[in-house]
Design a protein around this motif. Structure first.
Motif, PDB file in Angstrom:
ATOM      1  N   GLU A   1     -49.590 -10.198  -5.980  1.00 19.52           N
ATOM      2  CA  GLU A   1     -48.291  -9.837  -5.392  1.00 19.52           C
ATOM      3  C   GLU A   1     -48.308  -8.412  -4.834  1.00 19.52           C
ATOM      4  OE1 GLU A   1     -45.486 -11.183  -4.434  1.00 19.52           O
ATOM      5  OE2 GLU A   1     -46.395 -13.106  -4.942  1.00 19.52           O
ATOM      6  N   ASP A   2     -48.910  -7.493  -5.618  1.00 13.95           N
ATOM      7  CA  ASP A   2     -48.979  -6.090  -5.171  1.00 13.95           C
ATOM      8  C   ASP A   2     -49.747  -5.978  -3.855  1.00 13.95           C
ATOM      9  OD1 ASP A   2     -47.594  -5.256  -7.347  1.00 13.95           O
ATOM     10  OD2 ASP A   2     -49.276  -4.290  -8.379  1.00 13.95           O
ATOM     11  N   PHE A   3     -50.821  -6.763  -3.737  1.00 13.25           N
ATOM     12  CA  PHE A   3     -51.638  -6.725  -2.517  1.00 13.25           C
ATOM     13  C   PHE A   3     -50.818  -7.225  -1.326  1.00 13.25           C
ATOM     14  CE2 PHE A   3     -54.679  -8.406   0.551  1.00 13.25           C
ATOM     15  CZ  PHE A   3     -55.664  -7.435   0.596  1.00 13.25           C
ATOM     16  N   ILE A   4     -50.160  -8.359  -1.525  1.00 13.37           N
ATOM     17  CA  ILE A   4     -49.363  -8.945  -0.434  1.00 13.37           C
ATOM     18  C   ILE A   4     -48.230  -7.998  -0.030  1.00 13.37           C
ATOM     19  CG2 ILE A   4     -47.775 -10.869   0.150  1.00 13.37           C
ATOM     20  CD1 ILE A   4     -50.549 -11.968  -0.059  1.00 13.37           C
ATOM     21  N   GLN A   5     -47.646  -7.360  -1.049  1.00 11.49           N
ATOM     22  CA  GLN A   5     -46.499  -6.488  -0.751  1.00 11.49           C
ATOM     23  C   GLN A   5     -46.899  -5.054  -0.409  1.00 11.49           C
ATOM     24  OE1 GLN A   5     -43.489  -6.874  -3.779  1.00 11.49           O
ATOM     25  NE2 GLN A   5     -43.792  -9.083  -3.844  1.00 11.49           N
ATOM     26  N   ALA A   6     -48.196  -4.839  -0.189  1.00  9.27           N
ATOM     27  CA  ALA A   6     -48.713  -3.525   0.242  1.00  9.27           C
ATOM     28  C   ALA A   6     -48.426  -2.412  -0.765  1.00  9.27           C
ATOM     29  CB  ALA A   6     -48.150  -3.167   1.618  1.00  9.27           C
ATOM     30  N   LYS A   7     -48.442  -2.770  -2.049  1.00  4.71           N
ATOM     31  CA  LYS A   7     -48.195  -1.744  -3.065  1.00  4.71           C
ATOM     32  C   LYS A   7     -49.495  -1.107  -3.558  1.00  4.71           C
ATOM     33  CE  LYS A   7     -43.885  -3.625  -4.850  1.00  4.71           C
ATOM     34  NZ  LYS A   7     -43.335  -4.492  -5.909  1.00  4.71           N
ATOM     35  N   VAL A   8     -50.618  -1.590  -3.046  1.00  7.71           N
ATOM     36  CA  VAL A   8     -51.910  -1.029  -3.455  1.00  7.71           C
ATOM     37  C   VAL A   8     -52.190   0.224  -2.609  1.00  7.71           C
ATOM     38  CG1 VAL A   8     -52.891  -3.226  -4.228  1.00  7.71           C
ATOM     39  CG2 VAL A   8     -53.126  -2.563  -1.819  1.00  7.71           C
ATOM     40  N   PRO A   9     -53.124   1.094  -3.043  1.00  3.34           N
ATOM     41  CA  PRO A   9     -53.431   2.266  -2.217  1.00  3.34           C
ATOM     42  C   PRO A   9     -53.874   1.869  -0.807  1.00  3.34           C
ATOM     43  CG  PRO A   9     -54.355   2.533  -4.411  1.00  3.34           C
ATOM     44  CD  PRO A   9     -53.827   1.134  -4.347  1.00  3.34           C
ATOM     45  N   PHE A  10     -53.444   2.652   0.150  1.00  5.69           N
ATOM     46  CA  PHE A  10     -53.686   2.455   1.583  1.00  5.69           C
ATOM     47  C   PHE A  10     -52.868   1.323   2.183  1.00  5.69           C
ATOM     48  CE2 PHE A  10     -57.247   4.857  -0.033  1.00  5.69           C
ATOM     49  CZ  PHE A  10     -57.221   5.941   0.820  1.00  5.69           C
ATOM     50  N   GLY A  11     -51.952   0.792   1.399  1.00  5.57           N
ATOM     51  CA  GLY A  11     -50.908  -0.072   1.947  1.00  5.57           C
ATOM     52  C   GLY A  11     -51.336  -1.482   2.314  1.00  5.57           C
TER      53      GLY A  11
ATOM     54  N   ARG B   1     -50.164 -18.619   4.710  1.00  6.55           N
ATOM     55  CA  ARG B   1     -48.866 -18.544   5.415  1.00  6.55           C
ATOM     56  C   ARG B   1     -48.561 -17.108   5.834  1.00  6.55           C
ATOM     57  NH1 ARG B   1     -46.665 -21.753   1.665  1.00  6.55           N
ATOM     58  NH2 ARG B   1     -45.366 -20.134   0.725  1.00  6.55           N
ATOM     59  N   ILE B   2     -48.742 -16.190   4.892  1.00  8.60           N
ATOM     60  CA  ILE B   2     -48.472 -14.774   5.182  1.00  8.60           C
ATOM     61  C   ILE B   2     -49.406 -14.290   6.301  1.00  8.60           C
ATOM     62  CG2 ILE B   2     -48.564 -12.411   4.182  1.00  8.60           C
ATOM     63  CD1 ILE B   2     -46.408 -13.852   2.808  1.00  8.60           C
ATOM     64  N   TYR B   3     -50.665 -14.729   6.213  1.00  6.41           N
ATOM     65  CA  TYR B   3     -51.666 -14.314   7.204  1.00  6.41           C
ATOM     66  C   TYR B   3     -51.231 -14.762   8.610  1.00  6.41           C
ATOM     67  CZ  TYR B   3     -56.242 -13.686   9.424  1.00  6.41           C
ATOM     68  OH  TYR B   3     -57.259 -13.291  10.261  1.00  6.41           O
ATOM     69  N   GLN B   4     -50.858 -16.054   8.720  1.00  5.32           N
ATOM     70  CA  GLN B   4     -50.439 -16.590  10.026  1.00  5.32           C
ATOM     71  C   GLN B   4     -49.267 -15.799  10.583  1.00  5.32           C
ATOM     72  OE1 GLN B   4     -52.153 -18.678  11.560  1.00  5.32           O
ATOM     73  NE2 GLN B   4     -53.461 -19.324   9.861  1.00  5.32           N
ATOM     74  N   GLU B   5     -48.329 -15.548   9.699  1.00  5.68           N
ATOM     75  CA  GLU B   5     -47.094 -14.865  10.111  1.00  5.68           C
ATOM     76  C   GLU B   5     -47.382 -13.433  10.570  1.00  5.68           C
ATOM     77  OE1 GLU B   5     -43.638 -13.383   7.352  1.00  5.68           O
ATOM     78  OE2 GLU B   5     -44.054 -15.519   7.019  1.00  5.68           O
ATOM     79  N   LYS B   6     -48.150 -12.704   9.762  1.00  6.25           N
ATOM     80  CA  LYS B   6     -48.370 -11.279  10.042  1.00  6.25           C
ATOM     81  C   LYS B   6     -49.378 -11.040  11.166  1.00  6.25           C
ATOM     82  CE  LYS B   6     -46.972  -9.339   5.686  1.00  6.25           C
ATOM     83  NZ  LYS B   6     -45.823  -8.464   5.867  1.00  6.25           N
ATOM     84  N   MET B   7     -50.299 -12.007  11.375  1.00  4.78           N
ATOM     85  CA  MET B   7     -51.352 -11.765  12.364  1.00  4.78           C
ATOM     86  C   MET B   7     -51.056 -12.421  13.713  1.00  4.78           C
ATOM     87  SD  MET B   7     -53.469  -9.888  10.628  1.00  4.78           S
ATOM     88  CE  MET B   7     -55.142  -9.940  11.241  1.00  4.78           C
TER      89      MET B   7
END
Ligand code: PPS
Length: 286
Positions: free
Chosen positions: A151-161, A268-274
């Motif tokens: 979840e943190d990775f998907i929500q860009a909560k990891v370092p470098f966003g 799904r997230i990949y398709q949407e964001k890319m």
């Protein structure tokens, strides 16, 4: 020791290694030179593999430098806190590693002839590799569970966003002569051919024998055994004891780590964001 993050322009950074002051200095004052070469990645995309390849190309395949000097001294991290004068005194050509997203990169780069090699990797493998790194180092907060980390990775909560924003940002440079896009998958599939491509980009002509040496000394096995490349000499405030920095080095580790629900969610997230990026990537096929 509890790892702390701070936010800089909406992106998480580890408080131990980075500071807002240094990041501002880099963005606004750091003077890029035309001869500079930047090894840019989102974390866990093959940065250190590229460090090894570039170190070897620079020395025409001679592994002595790689065998005697730790990778972080051979190719310093641009954004890690340090006295800025260190870089000013360094002789050209300077080589740097960086995980910075394009919007935080030194502005002086964009009017220079300096070169960027950007290495991308399947985000699902990046996620898995980053999870293992989070467990074995103090660079990231220790995850409560793989599901939380996902979840943190998907929500860009990891370092470098956000992985998605990082690659989309840097792909704005894809048609520039001073930008080379490489993938981890390409390196796995055709190590030698990709090294030749990098040599061409750098304007370095290496003999076939020298290329053989670059291939041999940047192999997974050699790097895993080399103390100057495997992070076993990294300070204890960065890496936990007996951690495995050069871990598996494969493509598709995600297939055994992500649940079917997580795989579908990520797709799904990949398709949407890319979708706004009119580009196909090697990992789209596997
Ligand atoms: S970091 O900490 O973000 O700079 O990490 P980074 O160097 O970008 O990525 C680490 C992953 O790269 C793998 N690696 C290699 N794979 C294949 N061949 C070679 N020579 C090689 N060197 C490093 C390393 O094992 C990490 O991936 P995982 O999937 O965790 O094994």
């Amino acid at each position: 020791m509890e790892t702390q993050y701070f936010q800089h322009k909406g992106i998480n950074f580890n408080s131990l290694l980075y500071s807002g002051e240094h990041l501002n200095y880099l963005e606004n004052e750091f003077q890029v030179r035309d001869e500079d070469v930047f090894n840019v990645t989102f974390p866990k995309s093959g940065t250190h593999w590229m460090v090894e390849i570039l170190s070897l190309i620079r020395n025409n395949g001679d592994p002595t430098w790689c065998q005697n000097v730790p990778n972080w001294e051979r190719m310093p991290w641009l954004e890690v806190n340090r006295d800025p004068s260190m870089h000013v005194e360094e002789q050209s050509p300077r080589y740097f590693c960086s995980h910075l997203p394009i919007q935080l990169f030194p502005r002086s780069f964009f009017s220079s002839k300096a070169k960027v090699i950007y290495t991308g990797r399947n985000p699902k493998d990046v996620l898995v590799s980053l999870y293992h790194f989070a467990i074995s180092s103090f660079v990231l907060k220790t995850p409560h569970s793989f599901d939380d980390f996902f979840e943190d990775f998907i929500q860009a909560k990891v370092p470098f966003g956000s992985w998605f924003d990082h690659i989309k940002g840097w792909m704005q440079m894809k048609d520039h002569d001073n930008f080379l896009f490489i993938t981890f998958e390409e390196l796995k599939k055709d190590h030698r051919g990709t090294i030749k491509k990098i040599c061409k980009f750098l304007g370095k002509e290496l003999s076939e024998e020298a290329i053989d040496l670059v291939v041999e000394h940047s192999s997974f096995k050699t790097m895993k055994e080399n103390k100057m490349s495997n992070h076993s000499l990294a300070p204890e405030f960065i890496m936990k004891k007996n951690s495995n920095f050069i871990r598996k080095g494969i493509c598709g580790d995600w297939k055994t780590c992500l649940s079917t629900t997580q795989q579908e969610y990520m797709d799904r997230i990949y398709q949407e964001k890319m979708k706004e990026l009119d580009m196909k990537f090697i990992w789209d096929e596997c």
